[in-house]
Design a protein around this motif. Sequence first.
Motif, PDB file in Angstrom:
ATOM      1  N   MET A   1      -6.500  17.013  11.453  1.00 60.49           N
ATOM      2  CA  MET A   1      -5.541  16.953  12.711  1.00 60.49           C
ATOM      3  C   MET A   1      -4.890  15.687  12.464  1.00 60.49           C
ATOM      4  SD  MET A   1      -6.482  16.839  16.749  1.00 60.49           S
ATOM      5  CE  MET A   1      -5.694  18.156  17.771  1.00 60.49           C
ATOM      6  N   ILE A   3      -3.011  12.261  13.690  1.00 61.21           N
ATOM      7  CA  ILE A   3      -3.284  11.226  14.716  1.00 61.21           C
ATOM      8  C   ILE A   3      -2.031  10.507  15.092  1.00 61.21           C
ATOM      9  CG2 ILE A   3      -4.685   9.429  15.585  1.00 61.21           C
ATOM     10  CD1 ILE A   3      -6.768  10.647  13.667  1.00 61.21           C
ATOM     11  N   PHE A   7      -0.743  13.453  19.533  1.00 60.08           N
ATOM     12  CA  PHE A   7      -2.113  13.442  19.661  1.00 60.08           C
ATOM     13  C   PHE A   7      -2.449  12.640  20.829  1.00 60.08           C
ATOM     14  CE2 PHE A   7      -6.251  11.286  19.438  1.00 60.08           C
ATOM     15  CZ  PHE A   7      -7.083  12.377  19.122  1.00 60.08           C
ATOM     16  N   TYR A   8      -2.000  11.215  21.099  1.00 57.56           N
ATOM     17  CA  TYR A   8      -2.195  10.652  22.220  1.00 57.56           C
ATOM     18  C   TYR A   8      -1.647  11.009  23.676  1.00 57.56           C
ATOM     19  CZ  TYR A   8      -4.403   7.115  19.064  1.00 57.56           C
ATOM     20  OH  TYR A   8      -5.278   6.679  18.127  1.00 57.56           O
ATOM     21  N   LEU A  11      -3.873  13.760  25.022  1.00 62.53           N
ATOM     22  CA  LEU A  11      -4.922  13.081  25.765  1.00 62.53           C
ATOM     23  C   LEU A  11      -4.566  12.900  27.162  1.00 62.53           C
ATOM     24  CD1 LEU A  11      -6.602  10.840  23.011  1.00 62.53           C
ATOM     25  CD2 LEU A  11      -7.363  13.127  23.741  1.00 62.53           C
ATOM     26  N   GLU A  15      -5.984  14.653  30.758  1.00 62.89           N
ATOM     27  CA  GLU A  15      -6.542  13.953  31.465  1.00 62.89           C
ATOM     28  C   GLU A  15      -5.832  14.296  32.877  1.00 62.89           C
ATOM     29  OE1 GLU A  15      -9.281  12.544  31.262  1.00 62.89           O
ATOM     30  OE2 GLU A  15      -9.568  11.364  33.216  1.00 62.89           O
ATOM     31  N   LYS A  18      -6.434  17.405  34.963  1.00 63.85           N
ATOM     32  CA  LYS A  18      -7.919  17.262  35.590  1.00 63.85           C
ATOM     33  C   LYS A  18      -7.802  17.247  37.287  1.00 63.85           C
ATOM     34  CE  LYS A  18     -10.662  15.591  31.859  1.00 63.85           C
ATOM     35  NZ  LYS A  18     -11.354  14.440  31.239  1.00 63.85           N
ATOM     36  N   ALA A  36      -3.113  -2.302  19.397  1.00 62.27           N
ATOM     37  CA  ALA A  36      -3.203  -2.297  17.837  1.00 62.27           C
ATOM     38  C   ALA A  36      -4.013  -1.187  17.228  1.00 62.27           C
ATOM     39  CB  ALA A  36      -3.917  -3.854  17.573  1.00 62.27           C
ATOM     40  N   GLY A  37      -3.593  -0.066  17.476  1.00 57.94           N
ATOM     41  CA  GLY A  37      -4.337   0.959  16.915  1.00 57.94           C
ATOM     42  C   GLY A  37      -5.626   1.590  17.666  1.00 57.94           C
ATOM     43  N   LYS A  38      -6.226   0.914  18.582  1.00 56.75           N
ATOM     44  CA  LYS A  38      -7.466   1.000  19.163  1.00 56.75           C
ATOM     45  C   LYS A  38      -7.121   1.742  20.427  1.00 56.75           C
ATOM     46  CE  LYS A  38      -9.948  -3.015  17.552  1.00 56.75           C
ATOM     47  NZ  LYS A  38     -10.814  -3.931  17.799  1.00 56.75           N
ATOM     48  N   LEU A  39      -7.800   2.980  20.634  1.00 54.30           N
ATOM     49  CA  LEU A  39      -7.853   3.524  21.930  1.00 54.30           C
ATOM     50  C   LEU A  39      -8.445   2.977  22.981  1.00 54.30           C
ATOM     51  CD1 LEU A  39      -6.912   6.417  23.356  1.00 54.30           C
ATOM     52  CD2 LEU A  39      -8.775   7.499  22.241  1.00 54.30           C
ATOM     53  N   LEU A  40      -8.066   2.636  23.952  1.00 53.85           N
ATOM     54  CA  LEU A  40      -8.372   1.844  25.090  1.00 53.85           C
ATOM     55  C   LEU A  40      -8.619   2.643  26.361  1.00 53.85           C
ATOM     56  CD1 LEU A  40      -7.338  -1.928  24.764  1.00 53.85           C
ATOM     57  CD2 LEU A  40      -9.304  -0.735  23.402  1.00 53.85           C
ATOM     58  N   ALA A  41      -7.712   3.366  26.526  1.00 59.98           N
ATOM     59  CA  ALA A  41      -7.774   3.784  28.029  1.00 59.98           C
ATOM     60  C   ALA A  41      -7.186   5.507  28.137  1.00 59.98           C
ATOM     61  CB  ALA A  41      -7.192   3.127  28.901  1.00 59.98           C
ATOM     62  N   ILE A  42      -7.860   6.228  28.798  1.00 60.67           N
ATOM     63  CA  ILE A  42      -7.179   7.572  29.068  1.00 60.67           C
ATOM     64  C   ILE A  42      -7.403   7.800  30.359  1.00 60.67           C
ATOM     65  CG2 ILE A  42      -7.174   9.826  28.424  1.00 60.67           C
ATOM     66  CD1 ILE A  42      -8.875   9.441  25.916  1.00 60.67           C
ATOM     67  N   GLU A  43      -6.439   7.491  31.350  1.00 62.20           N
ATOM     68  CA  GLU A  43      -6.535   7.761  32.929  1.00 62.20           C
ATOM     69  C   GLU A  43      -5.317   8.652  33.441  1.00 62.20           C
ATOM     70  OE1 GLU A  43      -9.030   6.527  34.323  1.00 62.20           O
ATOM     71  OE2 GLU A  43      -9.958   5.112  32.764  1.00 62.20           O
TER      72      GLU A  43
ATOM     73  N   ILE B   3     -14.278   6.500  26.727  1.00 57.40           N
ATOM     74  CA  ILE B   3     -13.973   6.459  25.269  1.00 57.40           C
ATOM     75  C   ILE B   3     -15.290   6.051  24.852  1.00 57.40           C
ATOM     76  CG2 ILE B   3     -12.618   5.941  23.364  1.00 57.40           C
ATOM     77  CD1 ILE B   3     -10.411   5.385  25.770  1.00 57.40           C
ATOM     78  N   GLY B  37     -12.600   0.309  15.724  1.00 57.86           N
ATOM     79  CA  GLY B  37     -12.206   0.732  16.836  1.00 57.86           C
ATOM     80  C   GLY B  37     -10.960   1.566  16.725  1.00 57.86           C
ATOM     81  N   ILE B  42      -9.525  13.081  12.052  1.00 60.20           N
ATOM     82  CA  ILE B  42     -10.282  13.946  12.765  1.00 60.20           C
ATOM     83  C   ILE B  42     -10.175  15.165  11.912  1.00 60.20           C
ATOM     84  CG2 ILE B  42     -10.664  15.391  14.736  1.00 60.20           C
ATOM     85  CD1 ILE B  42      -8.712  13.426  16.153  1.00 60.20           C
TER      86      ILE B  42
END
Lengths: 335, 335
Positions: A1, A3, A7-8, A11, A15, A18, A36-43, B3, B37, B42
């Motif tokens: 898959m 990314i 993709f983001y 997500l 969310e 919901k 910087a490439g790190k997924l930190l939050a999905i709200e 996450i 991180g 996937i």
Amino acid sequence: MKIDDNFYMKLAIDEAWKFQLLTYPNPAVGCVVVKAGKLLAIEAHKEAGLSHAEVNALKTAFLTQEPNSLLKVLEKSSEIHDFLIKNHNGFFEDCEIYTTLEPCNHHGKTPSCAKLLSILKPKRLIIGLIDTNKIASGGIKTLESENIDVTTKVLEKECENLLLPFKSWQNKTSIFFKMAQTLNGSIDGQISSQRAKLYVHTLRDKIDLLMIGGNSVRVDKPILDTRYVKGREPDVFIYSKNKAFSQAIPLFKVPNRKVIISDDLFKLLDYKFVMVEGVYTLLDILKDKLDFVVLIISPKIRNGVNSVNELNIDFEILHENYLGDEKIVFLKRRA
Amino acid sequence: MKIDDNFYMKLAIDEAWKFQLLTYPNPAVGCVVVKAGKLLAIEAHKEAGLSHAEVNALKTAFLTQEPNSLLKVLEKSSEIHDFLIKNHNGFFEDCEIYTTLEPCNHHGKTPSCAKLLSILKPKRLIIGLIDTNKIASGGIKTLESENIDVTTKVLEKECENLLLPFKSWQNKTSIFFKMAQTLNGSIDGQISSQRAKLYVHTLRDKIDLLMIGGNSVRVDKPILDTRYVKGREPDVFIYSKNKAFSQAIPLFKVPNRKVIISDDLFKLLDYKFVMVEGVYTLLDILKDKLDFVVLIISPKIRNGVNSVNELNIDFEILHENYLGDEKIVFLKRRA
């Protein structure tokens, strides 16, 4: 898959779904922060009056760096805005922020998200759908005037589907149909779990008017209240030519409720947000008037009063959520 | 949304479900790579003989760093193994690797994944389900003997659901039921899209035996072949007391196919992987013998031969995939 932006954005969309309908009269919006490439939050935005999706996501992202910051206990949107403006210290400058809808540009119940973002200066904003709401739009302009890189129309169709209920209630009466059935279309007896019932009560708390067929009222003698969630009791529209109903039926005894008994659908337009709780008869009558359908499916096969009917309707599945073991399917009628 | 390990494991699980049944006789497995991180890969196992999920994910992850590496063109699992062993240069040492099933410990059609991982030395392995297959198990031991941190049983129940079809065909004949219907349970006429038909042909290519009711054969005169995917033609079991069928029915003319006409279900056990294509009559007959159900739902309401029946079955939804506008629902009968 792969990314990638899609993709983001997906997500963020999932969310937001919901909390679909629960944000009324606001739109359902989701937001994702990648630093910087790190997924930190999905709200997501959860309820009108509470923080917007962007604010929730910025808060969650910042807390990954400073988990014990004062920010943790702040709930009010204006307080979170103020905190982030004073304390961001460049934290968001290498962030990519995905939002399903253009960030709002007006100071409504909460301060403008576009303004906040233009101060935090993320590396890039990725927006699903451009806002056509005259009051809230203009966010992109605000961001670009601060030289923030903006990408738009990522998964635009999916973001449009997410916004469909909001668009339906924005300028007119929004009418949706709620139905529960088994896998094979049986609608007889107790179909739904306690959790599904709780969900229905949550929906009743959001709507102004609940429409139901006269026959259902006579047979089931329902209360049609929101006791499981201690919510507001919606007015009730009993669709019936015959106006005689026993006043002993519990729905008449719910305080602070108006009950309309009528076969004049035009009366629905006195309300803003209408849920029809029915089966195939009402669906047939209303099928051209519905903005969307919420179908609760219980994964069982049952013998029982069934969906044998003369209907012929094509739908698009907008989204599905799990509700414990059951599914909520959001459907839009195909043109 | 949090996450955490569950989040990344869920991505691996959902990816694996996309290839559910298509990996026969191998299990469906998914794998996710997170490096310092950052979510890099996937992937899933796609078909028996092709690379395992872990190998696909390691390859994708490595290519994010060196997109023009020779690795890009390598397809054979053993070649990818060799390349990574020679060229990893510590790339995976800050990686967390999520896999729905304990990495295989045996050199089968491809080299052992546990061996490969123990050389690449990721920071941590997160495993959904411990493998109880005597041939392939032992991966955790191999990894821990190289001091790799291993976390197990993350979303174990969901990983078990993913493995259910594999477990059903591992030691015995696996029998599943495939049915197509509209939202309201109508099974009449042309229900499925071309894409759904293609999916059914893909399934037929995987199975040994296709079971169908005698009445369907007489009425529909089907071919029951795999022409859309140019696959292997399964043998056919026509369930019928009456053994007389017109040999002009197309299914009899498919080359290299054995057709059994019988009402002796015991004969199914001569095969390893059986798909029953039927409606409620066959479902009723076989309901205690089925390992799982694949239900294709077309999002429309139709008047038509309906699922009015005497069945009373409770299911658990294992998973759902979109198939264009339709849904594939994988169901397990509740005990």
